[in-house]
Design an enzyme around this catalytic site. Structure first.
Site, PDB file in Angstrom:
ATOM      1  N   GLU A  73       3.921   3.960 -10.924  1.00 20.16           N
ATOM      2  CA  GLU A  73       3.638   2.879  -9.975  1.00 20.16           C
ATOM      3  C   GLU A  73       2.169   2.522 -10.086  1.00 20.16           C
ATOM      4  O   GLU A  73       1.302   3.186  -9.525  1.00 20.16           O
ATOM      5  CB  GLU A  73       3.970   3.302  -8.545  1.00 20.16           C
ATOM      6  CG  GLU A  73       3.873   2.116  -7.584  1.00 20.16           C
ATOM      7  CD  GLU A  73       4.687   2.350  -6.335  1.00 20.16           C
ATOM      8  OE1 GLU A  73       5.877   1.993  -6.315  1.00 20.16           O
ATOM      9  OE2 GLU A  73       4.130   2.911  -5.396  1.00 20.16           O
ATOM     10  N   TYR A 104       0.850  -1.200   0.000  1.00 15.85           N
ATOM     11  CA  TYR A 104       0.000   0.000   0.000  1.00 15.85           C
ATOM     12  C   TYR A 104       0.878   1.239   0.000  1.00 15.85           C
ATOM     13  O   TYR A 104       1.779   1.371   0.840  1.00 15.85           O
ATOM     14  CB  TYR A 104      -0.937   0.003   1.227  1.00 15.85           C
ATOM     15  CG  TYR A 104      -1.932  -1.130   1.143  1.00 15.85           C
ATOM     16  CD1 TYR A 104      -3.093  -0.985   0.405  1.00 15.85           C
ATOM     17  CD2 TYR A 104      -1.660  -2.366   1.715  1.00 15.85           C
ATOM     18  CE1 TYR A 104      -3.989  -2.039   0.260  1.00 15.85           C
ATOM     19  CE2 TYR A 104      -2.540  -3.432   1.580  1.00 15.85           C
ATOM     20  CZ  TYR A 104      -3.705  -3.263   0.844  1.00 15.85           C
ATOM     21  OH  TYR A 104      -4.565  -4.320   0.686  1.00 15.85           O
ATOM     22  N   SER A 105       0.607   2.150  -0.931  1.00 15.14           N
ATOM     23  CA  SER A 105       1.351   3.410  -0.967  1.00 15.14           C
ATOM     24  C   SER A 105       1.048   4.187   0.303  1.00 15.14           C
ATOM     25  O   SER A 105      -0.109   4.249   0.736  1.00 15.14           O
ATOM     26  CB  SER A 105       0.898   4.274  -2.138  1.00 15.14           C
ATOM     27  OG  SER A 105       0.930   3.550  -3.329  1.00 15.14           O
ATOM     28  N   TYR A 125      -0.858  -0.714 -10.218  1.00 16.87           N
ATOM     29  CA  TYR A 125      -1.081  -2.046  -9.631  1.00 16.87           C
ATOM     30  C   TYR A 125      -2.408  -2.630 -10.054  1.00 16.87           C
ATOM     31  O   TYR A 125      -3.201  -1.941 -10.669  1.00 16.87           O
ATOM     32  CB  TYR A 125      -0.995  -1.954  -8.103  1.00 16.87           C
ATOM     33  CG  TYR A 125      -1.630  -0.734  -7.477  1.00 16.87           C
ATOM     34  CD1 TYR A 125      -2.990  -0.702  -7.166  1.00 16.87           C
ATOM     35  CD2 TYR A 125      -0.858   0.409  -7.170  1.00 16.87           C
ATOM     36  CE1 TYR A 125      -3.555   0.410  -6.566  1.00 16.87           C
ATOM     37  CE2 TYR A 125      -1.433   1.522  -6.560  1.00 16.87           C
ATOM     38  CZ  TYR A 125      -2.784   1.515  -6.265  1.00 16.87           C
ATOM     39  OH  TYR A 125      -3.345   2.618  -5.666  1.00 16.87           O
ATOM     40  N   CYS A 153       0.099   7.017 -10.821  1.00 19.46           N
ATOM     41  CA  CYS A 153      -0.148   6.045  -9.763  1.00 19.46           C
ATOM     42  C   CYS A 153      -1.627   5.698  -9.732  1.00 19.46           C
ATOM     43  O   CYS A 153      -2.485   6.575  -9.854  1.00 19.46           O
ATOM     44  CB  CYS A 153       0.315   6.612  -8.418  1.00 19.46           C
ATOM     45  SG  CYS A 153       0.331   5.370  -7.117  1.00 19.46           S
TER      46      CYS A 153
HETATM   47  P1  FAD Z   1      -6.940 -10.256  -2.614  1.00 17.82           P
HETATM   48  O1  FAD Z   1      -7.448 -11.138  -1.533  1.00 17.82           O
HETATM   49  O2  FAD Z   1      -5.483 -10.295  -2.908  1.00 17.82           O
HETATM   50  O3  FAD Z   1      -7.776 -10.513  -3.920  1.00 17.82           O
HETATM   51  C1  FAD Z   1      -7.442  -9.816  -5.123  1.00 17.82           C
HETATM   52  C2  FAD Z   1      -8.684  -9.657  -5.976  1.00 17.82           C
HETATM   53  O4  FAD Z   1      -9.186 -10.918  -6.361  1.00 17.82           O
HETATM   54  C3  FAD Z   1      -9.841  -8.964  -5.246  1.00 17.82           C
HETATM   55  O5  FAD Z   1     -10.421  -8.046  -6.132  1.00 17.82           O
HETATM   56  C4  FAD Z   1     -10.797 -10.092  -4.907  1.00 17.82           C
HETATM   57  O6  FAD Z   1     -12.152  -9.644  -4.811  1.00 17.82           O
HETATM   58  C5  FAD Z   1     -10.565 -11.023  -6.069  1.00 17.82           C
HETATM   59  N1  FAD Z   1     -10.881 -12.447  -5.754  1.00 17.82           N
HETATM   60  C6  FAD Z   1     -10.693 -13.112  -4.596  1.00 17.82           C
HETATM   61  N2  FAD Z   1     -11.064 -14.406  -4.726  1.00 17.82           N
HETATM   62  C7  FAD Z   1     -11.502 -14.563  -5.986  1.00 17.82           C
HETATM   63  C8  FAD Z   1     -11.999 -15.652  -6.738  1.00 17.82           C
HETATM   64  N3  FAD Z   1     -12.146 -16.868  -6.211  1.00 17.82           N
HETATM   65  N4  FAD Z   1     -12.330 -15.444  -8.018  1.00 17.82           N
HETATM   66  C9  FAD Z   1     -12.186 -14.217  -8.600  1.00 17.82           C
HETATM   67  N5  FAD Z   1     -11.701 -13.145  -7.933  1.00 17.82           N
HETATM   68  C10 FAD Z   1     -11.371 -13.310  -6.652  1.00 17.82           C
HETATM   69  N6  FAD Z   1      -4.371  -0.675  -2.957  1.00 17.82           N
HETATM   70  C11 FAD Z   1      -5.033   0.325  -2.331  1.00 17.82           C
HETATM   71  O7  FAD Z   1      -6.227   0.191  -2.021  1.00 17.82           O
HETATM   72  N7  FAD Z   1      -4.375   1.483  -1.990  1.00 17.82           N
HETATM   73  C12 FAD Z   1      -3.062   1.690  -2.278  1.00 17.82           C
HETATM   74  O8  FAD Z   1      -2.510   2.756  -1.966  1.00 17.82           O
HETATM   75  C13 FAD Z   1      -2.357   0.640  -2.936  1.00 17.82           C
HETATM   76  N8  FAD Z   1      -1.048   0.791  -3.237  1.00 17.82           N
HETATM   77  C14 FAD Z   1      -0.386  -0.205  -3.893  1.00 17.82           C
HETATM   78  C15 FAD Z   1       0.961  -0.020  -4.199  1.00 17.82           C
HETATM   79  C16 FAD Z   1       1.649  -1.007  -4.889  1.00 17.82           C
HETATM   80  C17 FAD Z   1       3.113  -0.783  -5.225  1.00 17.82           C
HETATM   81  C18 FAD Z   1       0.984  -2.209  -5.249  1.00 17.82           C
HETATM   82  C19 FAD Z   1       1.705  -3.298  -5.983  1.00 17.82           C
HETATM   83  C20 FAD Z   1      -0.336  -2.402  -4.911  1.00 17.82           C
HETATM   84  C21 FAD Z   1      -1.052  -1.420  -4.238  1.00 17.82           C
HETATM   85  N9  FAD Z   1      -2.399  -1.578  -3.885  1.00 17.82           N
HETATM   86  C22 FAD Z   1      -3.067  -0.556  -3.253  1.00 17.82           C
HETATM   87  C23 FAD Z   1      -3.129  -2.846  -4.156  1.00 17.82           C
HETATM   88  C24 FAD Z   1      -3.045  -3.758  -2.908  1.00 17.82           C
HETATM   89  O9  FAD Z   1      -1.696  -4.193  -2.749  1.00 17.82           O
HETATM   90  C25 FAD Z   1      -3.904  -5.017  -3.014  1.00 17.82           C
HETATM   91  O10 FAD Z   1      -3.601  -5.674  -4.213  1.00 17.82           O
HETATM   92  C26 FAD Z   1      -5.395  -4.744  -2.956  1.00 17.82           C
HETATM   93  O11 FAD Z   1      -5.737  -4.102  -1.734  1.00 17.82           O
HETATM   94  C27 FAD Z   1      -6.183  -6.073  -3.023  1.00 17.82           C
HETATM   95  O12 FAD Z   1      -5.717  -6.906  -2.010  1.00 17.82           O
HETATM   96  P2  FAD Z   1      -6.720  -7.833  -1.174  1.00 17.82           P
HETATM   97  O13 FAD Z   1      -5.927  -8.662  -0.239  1.00 17.82           O
HETATM   98  O14 FAD Z   1      -7.833  -7.035  -0.603  1.00 17.82           O
HETATM   99  O15 FAD Z   1      -7.341  -8.724  -2.294  1.00 17.82           O
END
Ligand code: FAD
Length: 377
Positions: free
Chosen positions: A375, A154-155, A377, A335
């Site tokens: 950046e 997360y940024s 994602y 971003c």
């Molecule tokens: P996950 O559990 O990892 O799931 C990912 C996606 O898959 C979700 O949309 C979920 O609904 C879907 N999913 C889950 N299960 C299934 C299934 N069976 N079938 C289909 N789809 C499914 N995010 C922010 O909100 N703010 C930020 O500032 C931010 N900064 C970032 C900076 C960088 C450098 C990077 C790489 C990423 C950043 N992100 C940011 C994104 C963040 O890292 C996560 O990827 C995001 O919050 C989703 O993670 P999660 O664990 O909630 O979802």
């Protein structure tokens, strides 16, 4: 004695004069501060007339005189290093931090929910503006039984001093990942994003495993305090820019006196989805020569062809100025969601061609000069 009136979580303070807010003042307003992370005295050396209480912390929302209004930060030792902190806490040994507050950032008509989350790291996970934290949500990794979840990045949306200017907190801007079944259109909570929902559901005092900080691409180049920074964001992509802008316009940092131009382009769905709009609007008022702020509301505004207004349409509108600024050494940052880049790149390419320039050459020059920061994602 200041007259404090509490109404709808807003403290109205008379205009003018320096203001010290003490615990006792809040106790008198029937607010009870038990939280250890609460600073016993907040002295705001400002001429301010509007403060908002965010989960027991007072946030200054409006400042009248720009020149006298910057907030002193500490400890200034956070300016000493010549290199940014990197990966101080690795996934195998994350730091256990504490949630200070979770606040919904968007209005009722926003599609989806985005939260501002303040995390107390007690100075143990220092970072620079533009870096990210890793978060390991609690529970077991569904793909590796017995192992923890993978790190999510997360940024960081605050400066190195954090939202309370004491170097002890980091703030994140997190959008809940919600899964809608494509056939029924209904939410399927079993497939909702794990970490974003963990973060948005967390409560003050909850523990959170963090790693990092990480990332160098989005560091704010500070060698030239008069540089131009063109910042392009969709949704939570605004996070690093909030940090930059607080450093430029809200904090009084002896080693960085910003005198250049910061230009923010923010794309979201509608007015209710705007993020940190109150802060940005205030900078516009206080620093009209140093800050520009353009928004693209895809579900409310139309572009000149009558289609939805995306951030690239705003870029196109100002393309002449943007290209001139880039030719003069401006930094440009992108971003947000990955999906934003193709549309933006197409627009930039088209504009370059209209100007009789080769976008490929220009892009490689921008990259070579370290003016191009992405950046997504
Ligand atoms: P996950 O559990 O990892 O799931 C990912 C996606 O898959 C979700 O949309 C979920 O609904 C879907 N999913 C889950 N299960 C299934 C299934 N069976 N079938 C289909 N789809 C499914 N995010 C922010 O909100 N703010 C930020 O500032 C931010 N900064 C970032 C900076 C960088 C450098 C990077 C790489 C990423 C950043 N992100 C940011 C994104 C963040 O890292 C996560 O990827 C995001 O919050 C989703 O993670 P999660 O664990 O909630 O979802």
């Amino acid at each position: 004695m200041h007259h404090l009136v509490l109404s709808q979580l807003a403290l109205n303070v008379p205009v003018g004069g320096d203001l010290s807010l003490r615990r006792s003042a809040f106790k008198a307003s029937n607010l009870n501060f038990q939280d250890k992370s609460w600073a016993p005295v907040i002295t705001l050396d400002l001429k301010a007339n509007n403060f908002r209480v965010r989960n027991r912390h007072v946030v200054c929302m409006s400042v009248q005189k720009a020149s006298a209004s910057k907030v002193a930060v500490s400890p200034l030792g956070l300016e000493d290093a010549t290199q940014p902190p990197l990966n101080l806490h690795k996934p195998k040994e994350p730091y256990t931090a504490t949630i200070v507050s979770v606040e919904r950032l968007v209005g009722p008509k926003a599609p989806g929910e985005t939260c501002h989350i303040v995390i107390n790291h007690d100075g143990n996970v220092p970072y620079w503006e533009g870096q990210s934290y890793g978060v390991i949500p609690p529970g077991e990794n569904p793909k590796k039984p017995g192992a923890p979840h993978n790190v999510r990045l997360y940024s960081i949306a605050s400066t190195r001093y954090g939202d309370f200017f004491d170097g002890k907190t980091a703030s994140l801007c997190v959008r809940r990942a919600v899964y809608y079944d494509p056939e029924t259109g209904k939410e399927d909570p079993s497939r909702n994003g794990i970490c974003s929902n963990f973060l948005c559901n967390s409560k003050p005092g909850d523990k959170i495993q963090v790693t990092g900080p990480s990332g160098k691409i989005m560091l704010l180049p500070e060698k030239d305090p008069n540089a131009t920074h063109i910042m392009i964001a969709t949704g939570t992509g605004v996070a690093p820019y909030r940090g930059y802008l607080r450093r430029m316009f809200m904090e009084s940092v002896p080693t960085y006196k910003f005198g250049g131009l910061a230009w923010l382009f923010l794309g979201v769905a509608n007015t209710d989805s705007l993020l940190y709009d109150d802060e940005f609007t205030k900078y516009l008022k206080d620093y009209p020569d140093n800050f520009r702020y353009d928004i693209a509301l895809s579900r409310e505004q139309k572009n000149k062809k009558g289609g939805k207004m995306y951030v690239q349409d705003k870029i196109e509108e100002y393309s002449d100025e943007i290209f001139k600024l880039l030719d003069n050494g401006a930094h440009i940052y992108f971003c947000g969601l990955k999906g934003m880049m193709p549309g933006i790149q197409d627009t930039l390419k088209r504009v370059a061609e209209e100007r009789g320039e080769s976008w490929e050459e220009k892009l490689s020059q921008l990259k070579k000069n370290k003016q191009w920061h992405v950046e997504v994602y």
